[in-house]
Design a protein around this motif. Sequence first.
Motif, short mmCIF file in Angstrom:
data_model
loop_
_atom_site.label_atom_id
_atom_site.label_comp_id
_atom_site.label_asym_id
_atom_site.label_seq_id
_atom_site.Cartn_x
_atom_site.Cartn_y
_atom_site.Cartn_z
N ALA A 21 4.81 13.44 16.15
CA ALA A 21 5.97 13.18 15.29
C ALA A 21 5.84 13.83 13.91
O ALA A 21 6.83 13.93 13.19
N LEU A 22 4.66 14.29 13.55
CA LEU A 22 4.47 14.90 12.23
C LEU A 22 5.18 16.24 12.16
O LEU A 22 5.22 16.99 13.14
N PRO A 23 5.76 16.57 11.00
CA PRO A 23 6.43 17.86 10.86
C PRO A 23 5.45 19.01 11.05
O PRO A 23 4.33 18.97 10.57
N GLY A 24 5.89 20.01 11.77
CA GLY A 24 5.07 21.20 11.99
C GLY A 24 4.17 21.11 13.21
O GLY A 24 3.57 22.11 13.59
N ASN A 25 4.05 19.93 13.81
CA ASN A 25 3.22 19.79 15.01
C ASN A 25 4.09 19.90 16.26
O ASN A 25 5.16 19.30 16.33
N SER A 26 3.61 20.64 17.23
CA SER A 26 4.28 20.68 18.52
C SER A 26 3.50 19.83 19.50
O SER A 26 2.30 19.60 19.32
N ILE A 27 4.19 19.37 20.53
CA ILE A 27 3.52 18.57 21.55
C ILE A 27 2.43 19.39 22.22
O ILE A 27 1.33 18.89 22.49
N ALA A 28 2.70 20.66 22.46
CA ALA A 28 1.70 21.51 23.11
C ALA A 28 0.44 21.65 22.26
O ALA A 28 -0.68 21.58 22.78
N SER A 29 0.59 21.84 20.95
CA SER A 29 -0.59 22.00 20.10
C SER A 29 -1.39 20.70 20.00
O SER A 29 -2.62 20.72 20.00
N VAL A 30 -0.70 19.56 19.94
CA VAL A 30 -1.39 18.27 19.89
C VAL A 30 -2.13 18.03 21.21
O VAL A 30 -3.27 17.57 21.22
N ALA A 31 -1.48 18.39 22.33
CA ALA A 31 -2.12 18.22 23.64
C ALA A 31 -3.38 19.09 23.75
O ALA A 31 -4.40 18.65 24.28
#
Length: 110
Positions: A21-31
């Motif tokens: 949910a943080l700005p600038g983060n994508s689900i793919a990068s967090v995964a």
Amino acid sequence: MPQKRRSYSKSFKAQVIAECALPGNSIASVALTHNPNANLVHKWVRGHGQKNLAQQTAFIPVTASQSAAVHHSLPATIRIEVPHSKGQVVVSWPAENAAACSAFLPDLLR
């Protein structure tokens, strides 16, 4: 031997969802950072969103103020303003007698 499914704790899932949910983060990068499959993280985020939506649509009782009740009890009127060479013509007509108003208007507008 078949592979065993991995399980993730609720706190881990909450942390991953919060990072998504943080700005600038994508689900793919967090995964990629935390190692679960991106499709699984998408599923967690969707499930979290549906849970929040269900909590937001809860019934909230509302009480009407007396001023609102008084406003609705006032008789409705039809108000028509017609420009004329000698000044503005204003017609106020009771709404319950709208048929008579519509019969009167053609004579007024001639």
